[in-house]
Design a protein around this motif. Structure first.
Motif, PDB file in Angstrom:
ATOM      1  N   UNK A  65      -5.766  18.298  14.556  1.00  0.00           N
ATOM      2  CA  UNK A  65      -5.602  19.192  15.596  1.00  0.00           C
ATOM      3  C   UNK A  65      -6.883  19.890  16.327  1.00  0.00           C
ATOM      4  N   UNK A  66      -7.886  19.953  15.568  1.00  0.00           N
ATOM      5  CA  UNK A  66      -9.429  20.205  16.167  1.00  0.00           C
ATOM      6  C   UNK A  66      -9.656  19.152  17.201  1.00  0.00           C
ATOM      7  N   UNK A  67      -9.500  17.869  16.834  1.00  0.00           N
ATOM      8  CA  UNK A  67     -10.077  16.860  17.742  1.00  0.00           C
ATOM      9  C   UNK A  67      -9.262  17.157  19.167  1.00  0.00           C
ATOM     10  N   UNK A 112       0.713  -1.243   0.029  1.00  0.00           N
ATOM     11  CA  UNK A 112       0.227   0.113   0.115  1.00  0.00           C
ATOM     12  C   UNK A 112       0.846   1.251   0.124  1.00  0.00           C
ATOM     13  N   UNK A 113       0.293   2.360  -0.085  1.00  0.00           N
ATOM     14  CA  UNK A 113       0.929   3.635   0.149  1.00  0.00           C
ATOM     15  C   UNK A 113       0.596   4.307   0.999  1.00  0.00           C
ATOM     16  N   UNK A 114       1.662   5.115   1.801  1.00  0.00           N
ATOM     17  CA  UNK A 114       1.254   6.070   2.859  1.00  0.00           C
ATOM     18  C   UNK A 114       1.784   7.487   2.531  1.00  0.00           C
ATOM     19  N   UNK A 115       1.120   8.309   2.102  1.00  0.00           N
ATOM     20  CA  UNK A 115       1.482   9.600   1.654  1.00  0.00           C
ATOM     21  C   UNK A 115       2.298   9.400   0.546  1.00  0.00           C
ATOM     22  N   UNK A 116       2.032   8.633  -0.371  1.00  0.00           N
ATOM     23  CA  UNK A 116       2.697   8.451  -1.712  1.00  0.00           C
ATOM     24  C   UNK A 116       3.907   7.248  -1.653  1.00  0.00           C
ATOM     25  N   UNK A 145      -7.119   8.919   9.003  1.00  0.00           N
ATOM     26  CA  UNK A 145      -6.653   9.171   7.858  1.00  0.00           C
ATOM     27  C   UNK A 145      -7.562   8.972   6.736  1.00  0.00           C
ATOM     28  N   UNK A 146      -7.322   9.439   5.419  1.00  0.00           N
ATOM     29  CA  UNK A 146      -7.919   9.419   4.278  1.00  0.00           C
ATOM     30  C   UNK A 146      -7.316   8.012   3.594  1.00  0.00           C
ATOM     31  N   UNK A 152      -3.070  -2.160  -2.778  1.00  0.00           N
ATOM     32  CA  UNK A 152      -3.180  -0.973  -3.399  1.00  0.00           C
ATOM     33  C   UNK A 152      -3.817   0.247  -2.786  1.00  0.00           C
ATOM     34  N   UNK A 153      -4.012  -0.110  -1.488  1.00  0.00           N
ATOM     35  CA  UNK A 153      -4.669   0.883  -0.667  1.00  0.00           C
ATOM     36  C   UNK A 153      -3.779   2.221  -0.662  1.00  0.00           C
ATOM     37  N   UNK A 154      -4.379   3.527  -0.864  1.00  0.00           N
ATOM     38  CA  UNK A 154      -3.676   4.586  -0.796  1.00  0.00           C
ATOM     39  C   UNK A 154      -4.100   5.360   0.452  1.00  0.00           C
ATOM     40  N   UNK A 155      -3.175   5.669   1.410  1.00  0.00           N
ATOM     41  CA  UNK A 155      -3.430   6.290   2.522  1.00  0.00           C
ATOM     42  C   UNK A 155      -2.856   7.557   2.778  1.00  0.00           C
ATOM     43  N   UNK A 156      -3.627   8.637   3.108  1.00  0.00           N
ATOM     44  CA  UNK A 156      -3.081   9.817   3.363  1.00  0.00           C
ATOM     45  C   UNK A 156      -3.009  10.359   4.689  1.00  0.00           C
ATOM     46  N   UNK A 157      -1.828  10.597   5.297  1.00  0.00           N
ATOM     47  CA  UNK A 157      -1.656  10.820   6.791  1.00  0.00           C
ATOM     48  C   UNK A 157      -1.053  11.937   7.126  1.00  0.00           C
ATOM     49  N   UNK A 158      -0.055  12.195   6.598  1.00  0.00           N
ATOM     50  CA  UNK A 158       0.840  13.709   7.173  1.00  0.00           C
ATOM     51  C   UNK A 158       0.478  14.715   5.999  1.00  0.00           C
ATOM     52  N   UNK A 159      -0.882  15.093   5.963  1.00  0.00           N
ATOM     53  CA  UNK A 159      -1.085  16.120   5.056  1.00  0.00           C
ATOM     54  C   UNK A 159      -1.770  17.367   5.844  1.00  0.00           C
ATOM     55  N   UNK A 160      -1.795  18.580   5.366  1.00  0.00           N
ATOM     56  CA  UNK A 160      -2.276  19.570   6.082  1.00  0.00           C
ATOM     57  C   UNK A 160      -3.957  19.328   6.284  1.00  0.00           C
ATOM     58  N   UNK A 161      -4.608  18.874   5.423  1.00  0.00           N
ATOM     59  CA  UNK A 161      -5.943  18.630   5.750  1.00  0.00           C
ATOM     60  C   UNK A 161      -6.227  17.553   6.701  1.00  0.00           C
TER      61      UNK A 161
END
Lengths: 238, 623, 186
Positions: A85-87, A7-11, A53-54, A70-79
């Motif tokens: 941070x809000x949580x 899989x990928x985490x942040x690419x 994560x997304x 093939x999973x794509x994980x978005x972890x360390x991004x601004x969004x």
């Protein structure tokens, strides 16, 4: 033999084992996904939502979601980090977090997350709830002001210590930790060396007479953000 | 069963005997369910019923008897609003405070109760007889204001009615004697005897058709293989009627294919979405259709046990439904060797106890397993690992009715009704500012405007589609279709005329979600409180322009990060009203204060206690 | 030479520790004096604002009506308000009373009935009530609950370096960006 999953985490391409959660796969690959209720020795719980994560574009908690090819994980991004941070800020205003005299300060995972996300003060209004303290036990005490309802103590007491000394009572904003006795924690079989007592991420379930042992400047998060040990691989070398 | 209280007040001597009787009663209650830990709901509901509370002592006794931990019992009792550790009155009055009931005058009834009983909401009369409480939607929005007096439902409750009821209760009249003229249809059945009206305004061809023969659909299903049954359901294009709209055939296919010998089928009759009451009418008038659908579902997925999870508010239907089940057993439509086809399947009823979250399918399963109604992590989905870790299909009351009809009349017949993406009919529960509130069975694809004409809604400002968790839409949406792709709804349509303050409706919905969040995850537990407080400030004239951005960001975070459907939809009242009625917000906002003060800080309120103690006014901030 | 921007400071419901921290910038205070003039502040004992200030430093939360007056006064006279320290940003130690009523709080402090007051010789149970005494608020409010605040410097006290770096950044039109080690809550 275990089956490999890529899989990928942040690419970044990573490999994990089938059946692993995103969190476990990330940790094994020196990738830090901020988390609070997750503890490596306990069953996943998914309550704090800090590890959101997304995953293929959809929000999922890394601590509960299984990896797949093939999973794509978005972890360390601004969004994603902005939501986390809000949580964290929500948790600060929900309880009564008096860091200035808390024995856990400097070693507290909630505080460390706020430091990592650069929170100077929560954007939300403080709620100042009324919470109960239970210091009836000779060696252990509960300060519910600091509780983040992560259920680490509940899980550890039930699954590791085999005692089920804690559980949640109430619901919604009134959800709180209850002990397995009508009149306080001293009437439960909780011991100072219970796993439950060791795993509290904040200063809510604490050993007595252990406060402020480590001087300021030498505490866990005084100099390095939480997760640094994972990102540098130092946590595995220990 | 009843959620009332103890029959009498006790003297000290009696209390001693009561302690013994509590012990023996609990032993008996637990033994009836075979000391089965998963039947905890039944146990604590019985104890609540007989002793007016599940006291600390009772929790210890239950834990001893069930060989579990006291804190486990505590965690269940403290979760459900119909259960309590502290004793309640012999009679508990629960007045509904959902949006529609308040619009129809619930506050007048509330004042009459307060005045006549001399207590506030949340209190019990000094003699320990009567407790007065608010409760969220009890599924009677078409005959609001309504209240539960123990298990009895009273409807169209005006000020005089409330006063009269309070007087009679004070004189010791039993709640069952308070029921006025009985309602229509099975509401007048001896086992129901309620004053509830069905208000079926539009009988469509599927659920409310005439001349449906009990057992026809089931017999046709049993003549087919389970796979063929699932294919029929798939071909009918039936999607779940509870709100989420998942294809029913696909869900059943997953459940059937999942590993495990033991499988379960659940009917979700925890109809808690404010403004929804169509399941109440099905349960009253078409229970056979529903139970038959469950039986067909059981056959299709390979289950031998079905459970109807019935919300505590509908306890008045329990005896009637048990009787329907008994009749089906007698007719060979349930039990061993159904219809002589060698299929064994039975259904039992599990009661909820006042928790909206239990309408979420995994929370429902937790509750049915005798635990707090906390939702479970997904994956695994219930189809893989549900009730007692077995593959489980959970479907809505209305969905099961449709299954029965699909098997009876064929999937083609069904899929030709409705619109392209949404086959069949939908039952709508319409309430609020319209002349004919009630249940409407309409084909999917019907335009909102047509629905408004049907129910006699005039001067419409806004319609809440799908309850608080759905969307608030205005005039611009009148030509949109009611279907899964446009205006999706589990059935609730609340109509608000131009004279209504929409922000107050949004506030009411947020109060509801704050109260009903299980509190498991951070964004829902904390975020809904923060959203509610900000809406409250705006309603109170303390809003400023920057608040809209605050609401939008906070709402989106709660929606994105929450763990289950409750938190993923609870910001909808705020977010959809911001989208459709931004002008209403803007009109309520004030420009940011020039002196940089926070509008929500109320110096007068903050000084009140100290001024009272000191007996002098603030020299800095005079009144 | 152009007139230097002015800085005002105040300590409300705080312990003056954050003011000690301001002084704790050591010899840099001389550089600070080059950069700014101090207006209303306990440091120079100027009691009232003499003019418009660029920056107001707020120590302590709001526990009484006088604090609210001071805070509003600061908001009116200062372009930028900085909440300095945990008492200002979250109420701090004084906010521990937020879970009791004002009456309970006063009894706890002054009453000798039922041995409530721990250390006060007050046989007549007199609760001080001179007209000069400020009236308590129902609870201690973080400053941002009362007026709009521009920057927050947490800490108990806020570290001297945190205060120094933030002030210099503001006075030189640079963004206030605190490194990891300078955001601390204790």
């Amino acid at each position: 033999m275990s089956e490999n999953v890529t899989l990928t985490i942040d690419g970044k391409d990573i490999t994990g084992e089938k059946g692993q959660t995103i969190m476990d796969a990330a940790l094994a690959n020196d990738i830090y996904i901020p988390h609070l209720c997750h503890h490596p020795d306990l069953a996943p719980y998914g309550s704090c939502r800090v590890c959101t994560c997304l995953v293929n574009g959809r929000p999922q908690t890394a601590c509960t979601f299984p990896i797949s090819d093939g999973m794509e994980v978005e972890n360390d991004t601004d969004t994603v980090n902005e939501m986390r941070k809000q949580i964290v800020e929500m948790l600060f205003v929900e309880g009564n977090h008096y860091c200035m005299f808390c024995e856990k300060s400097g070693n507290c995972e909630l505080q460390a997350l706020a430091y990592r996300f650069g929170v100077t003060t929560p954007r939300y209004p403080y709620q100042f709830p009324k919470r109960e303290v239970d210091a009836s036990h000779p060696n252990v005490w509960i300060d519910r002001d600091r509780c983040v309802l992560c259920a680490r103590c509940i899980r550890a007491s039930k699954d590791v210590d085999g005692k089920h000394a804690f559980d949640f009572a109430g619901r919604g904003p009134n959800r709180h930790i209850s002990v397995d006795a009508a009149d306080g924690i001293e009437h439960t079989p909780v011991d100072a060396d219970d796993k439950a007592v060791q795993v509290c991420p904040v200063g809510s379930l604490m050993l007595k007479r252990q406060g402020y042992k480590i001087p300021i400047g030498q505490r866990k998060y005084d100099h390095e953000p939480i997760g640094t040990d994972i990102e540098t691989g130092a946590s595995k070398k220990q | 069963m009843s959620f009332g209280g103890p029959e009498v007040c006790h003297t000290k001597q009696e209390r001693l005997t009561m302690s013994e009787s509590l012990q023996s009663a609990i032993k008996e209650i637990c033994e009836v369910v075979g000391n089965d830990r998963t039947q905890m709901m039944e146990i604590v509901e019985q104890v609540q019923d007989r002793f007016g509370c599940v006291s600390s002592e009772a929790m210890d006794l239950i834990a001893q008897q069930m060989n579990c931990h006291r804190v486990e019992v505590m965690s269940v009792v403290s979760f459900y609003s119909f259960l309590s550790e502290k004793p309640k009155g012999t009679v508990v009055i629960r007045l509904c405070n959902d949006v529609i009931d308040l619009m129809k005058g619930a506050n007048h009834a509330a004042d009459a109760f307060r005045d006549e009983l001399g207590i506030e909401f949340g209190e019990t009369t000094p003699d320990g007889k009567i407790t007065l409480e608010w409760t969220p939607c009890i599924g009677m929005s078409d005959q609001a204001p309504a209240a539960l007096i123990n298990d009895e439902v009273v409807t169209y409750l005006g000020s005089d009615g409330a006063r009269n009821i309070a007087r009679q209760l004070k004189e010791g009249t039993a709640p069952s004697k308070l029921v006025g003229r009985l309602g229509d249809g099975n509401n007048a059945n001896d086992l129901v005897k309620s004053m509830v009206h069905n208000n079926i305004r539009n009988a469509g061809p599927v659920v409310f058709a005439e001349g449906i023969v009990k057992g026809d659909g089931l017999k046709k299903a049993l003549a087919m293989s389970p796979r063929e049954v699932i294919n029929d359901v798939k071909n009918s294009r039936l999607r779940g009627r509870g709100g989420a709209g998942f294809p029913t055939g696909m869900k059943w296919d997953f459940t059937r294919q999942a590993d495990g010998d033991k499988k379960y089928i659940f009917c979700n009759a925890d109809e808690g979405e404010p403004g929804t009451f169509k399941d109440r009418v099905i349960l009253t008038e078409k229970p056979d259709l529903m139970f038959e659908g469950m039986t067909i579902g059981g056959y299709a997925i390979g289950a031998d046990e079905g459970i109807l999870y019935l919300r505590g508010e509908y306890a008045y239907l329990r005896a009637f439904l048990d009787d329907v089940l008994a009749n089906r057993r007698d007719a060979g439509l349930l039990g061993k060797n159904i219809c002589g086809k060698g299929f064994d399947f039975d259904i039992r009823i599990v009661m909820g106890a006042g928790a909206y979250i239990c309408g979420e399918e995994t929370a429902l399963l937790s509750s049915a397993e005798g635990m707090r109604g906390d939702p479970k992590n997904r994956p695994p989905f219930p189809a893989q690992k549900g009730y007692r870790d077995c593959p489980t299909a959970v479907n809505n009351v209305e969905t099961f009715c449709k299954v029965t009809r699909i098997l009876e009349k064929g999937p083609g017949w069904f899929s030709e009704i409705g619109s392209e993406g949404s086959a069949g009919t939908k039952l709508l529960s319409i309430s609020g500012d319209c002349h004919k509130p009630g249940v409407y069975e309409v084909p999917f694809g019907i335009k909102l405007r047509e629905v408004m004409d049907l129910c006699g809604a005039e001067d419409v400002q806004a319609v809440q589609i799908g309850g608080p968790s759905g969307r608030l839409v205005g005039k611009d949406s009148m030509d949109d279709q009611i279907c899964y792709d446009h205006l999706a709804t589990g059935g609730s349509l609340m109509v608000f005329s131009r004279k209504r303050n929409l922000l107050k409706k949004v506030l009411n919905f947020m109060e509801f979600f704050e109260e009903e969040s299980c509190g498991y995850c951070t964004p829902c537990r904390v975020g809904n409180v923060l959203l509610r407080k900000k809406i409250e400030a705006i309603v109170n004239g303390e809003g400023e322009p920057a608040d809209l951005e605050y609401l939008q960001t906070l709402g989106e975070t709660v929606k994105t990060c929450s763990r289950c459907g409750l938190g993923q939809t609870s910001p909808n009242p705020v977010l959809t009203s911001l989208e459709s009625f931004r002008d209403v917000y803007e009109a309520a906002l004030k420009p940011a204060l020039k002196d940089g003060s926070q509008p929500e800080f109320d110096i007068r309120a903050a000084l009140r206690p100290a001024e009272a103690i000191a007996g002098r006014a603030s020299s800095h901030f005079a009144e | 030479m152009a007139e230097k921007p002015k800085v005002a400071t105040t300590s409300m419901a705080g312990c003056f520790g954050c003011h000690m921290s301001i002084l704790d910038i050591d010899e840099r205070i001389l550089k600070l004096i080059d950069l700014v003039d101090f207006d209303k502040s306990p440091i120079d004992d100027i009691k009232e604002f003499t003019g418009r200030c660029a920056v107001g430093l707020l120590e302590g939360g709001c526990c009484n009506d006088e604090n609210v007056k001071t805070l509003k006064d600061f908001r009116e006279h200062c372009d930028i308000l900085i909440a300095v320290g945990d008492c200002a940003t979250m109420g701090g130690i004084p906010a521990l009373r937020n879970n009791m009523s004002v009456k309970e709080c006063l009894d706890e402090a002054y009453s000798t009935d039922n041995r409530k007051g721990p250390a006060v010789h007050n046989p007549d149970n007199i609760i001080p009530n001179d007209p000069e005494l400020p009236l308590l608020l129902d609870k201690v409010y973080p400053v941002q609950h009362v007026v709009k605040i521009d920057y927050f410097l947490p800490g108990c006290p806020a570290p001297a370096d945190t205060i120094w770096q933030s002030l210099v950044a503001l006075l030189t039109d640079e963004p206030v960006e605190l490194p990891y080690e300078l955001i601390k809550y204790d």
